[in-house]
Scaffold this active site. Sequence first.
Site, short mmCIF file in Angstrom:
data_model
loop_
_atom_site.label_atom_id
_atom_site.label_comp_id
_atom_site.label_asym_id
_atom_site.label_seq_id
_atom_site.Cartn_x
_atom_site.Cartn_y
_atom_site.Cartn_z
N SER A 72 0.87 -1.18 0.00
CA SER A 72 0.00 0.00 0.00
C SER A 72 0.91 1.23 0.00
CB SER A 72 -0.85 0.00 1.28
OG SER A 72 -1.49 1.23 1.47
N TYR A 99 -1.89 -0.69 10.55
CA TYR A 99 -1.92 -1.00 9.10
C TYR A 99 -0.62 -0.52 8.45
CZ TYR A 99 -3.76 -1.11 4.29
OH TYR A 99 -3.95 -1.36 2.95
P1 NAP Z 1 -11.04 -6.44 0.31
O1 NAP Z 1 -12.01 -6.59 -0.80
O2 NAP Z 1 -11.54 -6.33 1.71
O3 NAP Z 1 -10.01 -7.65 0.18
C1 NAP Z 1 -9.34 -8.24 1.23
C2 NAP Z 1 -9.35 -9.75 0.96
O4 NAP Z 1 -8.49 -10.39 1.90
C3 NAP Z 1 -10.73 -10.36 1.10
O5 NAP Z 1 -11.00 -11.18 -0.01
C4 NAP Z 1 -10.65 -11.17 2.38
O6 NAP Z 1 -11.47 -12.32 2.30
C5 NAP Z 1 -9.16 -11.53 2.41
N1 NAP Z 1 -8.67 -11.76 3.76
C6 NAP Z 1 -8.69 -10.89 4.80
N2 NAP Z 1 -8.18 -11.47 5.89
C7 NAP Z 1 -7.83 -12.73 5.54
C8 NAP Z 1 -7.26 -13.82 6.24
N3 NAP Z 1 -6.93 -13.74 7.52
N4 NAP Z 1 -7.04 -14.97 5.55
C9 NAP Z 1 -7.37 -15.08 4.25
N5 NAP Z 1 -7.90 -14.07 3.54
C10 NAP Z 1 -8.14 -12.92 4.18
O7 NAP Z 1 -10.12 -5.17 0.10
P2 NAP Z 1 -9.09 -4.75 -1.05
O8 NAP Z 1 -9.11 -3.28 -1.05
O9 NAP Z 1 -9.33 -5.49 -2.31
O10 NAP Z 1 -7.70 -5.19 -0.40
C11 NAP Z 1 -6.78 -6.07 -1.03
C12 NAP Z 1 -5.37 -5.70 -0.61
O11 NAP Z 1 -5.05 -4.41 -1.12
C13 NAP Z 1 -5.17 -5.61 0.92
O12 NAP Z 1 -3.92 -6.16 1.27
C14 NAP Z 1 -5.16 -4.12 1.18
O13 NAP Z 1 -4.41 -3.78 2.32
C15 NAP Z 1 -4.50 -3.62 -0.09
N6 NAP Z 1 -4.77 -2.21 -0.38
C16 NAP Z 1 -6.04 -1.75 -0.55
C17 NAP Z 1 -6.23 -0.40 -0.81
C18 NAP Z 1 -7.60 0.18 -1.00
O14 NAP Z 1 -7.72 1.41 -0.97
N7 NAP Z 1 -8.63 -0.60 -1.23
C19 NAP Z 1 -5.14 0.47 -0.90
C20 NAP Z 1 -3.87 -0.04 -0.72
C21 NAP Z 1 -3.69 -1.38 -0.47
P3 NAP Z 1 -12.18 -12.92 3.63
O15 NAP Z 1 -12.74 -11.76 4.37
O16 NAP Z 1 -13.20 -13.85 3.08
O17 NAP Z 1 -11.10 -13.65 4.36
#
Ligand code: NAP
Length: 260
Positions: A144, A157
């Site tokens: 991130s 985070y």
């Molecule tokens: P998201 O839709 O909430 O995706 C997170 C995914 O991780 C979900 O599919 C969740 O599935 C899975 N997950 C969470 N905890 C887990 C665990 N303990 N074991 C296995 N799976 C797990 O959000 P996203 O924005 O797409 O995030 C994806 C990545 O991008 C993350 O690492 C986040 O930090 C990073 N990111 C996001 C942003 C943003 O603005 N959206 C910005 C920078 C970085 P379950 O809940 O079913 O486990």
Amino acid sequence: MTDPAPPPSLQGLHAIVTGGGTGIGAAITRRLAQLGLRVSILGRRAAPLEALCEQIPGTAAYTADIADPAAVETVFARAGDAFGPISVLVNNAGIALSSPVADTPLGDWQRQLDVNLTGAFLCIQAALPAMRAAGWGRVVNIASTAGLKGYPFVAGYCASKHGLIGLTRALALELAREGITVNAVCPGYTETDLVEDALRNISTESGRSREEALRRLTSLNPQRRLIRPEEVADAVAWLCGPTAAAVTGQAIAVAGGEVM
Ligand code: NAP
């Protein structure tokens, strides 16, 4: 030793995408499947994983908590049996919790480190033997911009994502002569459920509307918009391809020019 002959394309190789059923992970799953990879996706909830797999041929869903070492070991072994040795690992699963440091429960702090950092470490340990045996592999960690700079009220985070970039840089050096690259992709605020949750929290805590909260988040991006999950997926796809063999140990921001 130089990079051994890379596969001419990604066709038929096996990728694992953690958190591959939703948001950025789902976009990565789609993109890698388009490139001809067989993609195993994992998360804790079966429903979103299975719904996505029904739409995309050549994908398979597994439920596991990546912070649980035994669960990771079991799922990686099952995925390897089904789709063959793992060539590509995308550590995308992550959680974000928000609170001032002074009020952050130890459990919230620890859980973010466990999932965002230790979870990636465990998946790397599970995937590395197959990559080493093949003399070729790609590890892409979805960190991130919070891995490159600080933001208030998300210290756990930020710390976990800074740690993930440290892991990326160290591992890239360890594997530099084994044909395996290790990189981080650092999205800015991206249009997913995770940001919807952040918008809800900001609205609740500040009494501002969702639109005002969104303006506050997008004001950090010089392009004044949220990143699209597909834009992150395209960066991942490039890093996985044979032409990115010389790119390793990098933390690449996909953030509209946000200054780090
Ligand atoms: P998201 O839709 O909430 O995706 C997170 C995914 O991780 C979900 O599919 C969740 O599935 C899975 N997950 C969470 N905890 C887990 C665990 N303990 N074991 C296995 N799976 C797990 O959000 P996203 O924005 O797409 O995030 C994806 C990545 O991008 C993350 O690492 C986040 O930090 C990073 N990111 C996001 C942003 C943003 O603005 N959206 C910005 C920078 C970085 P379950 O809940 O079913 O486990």
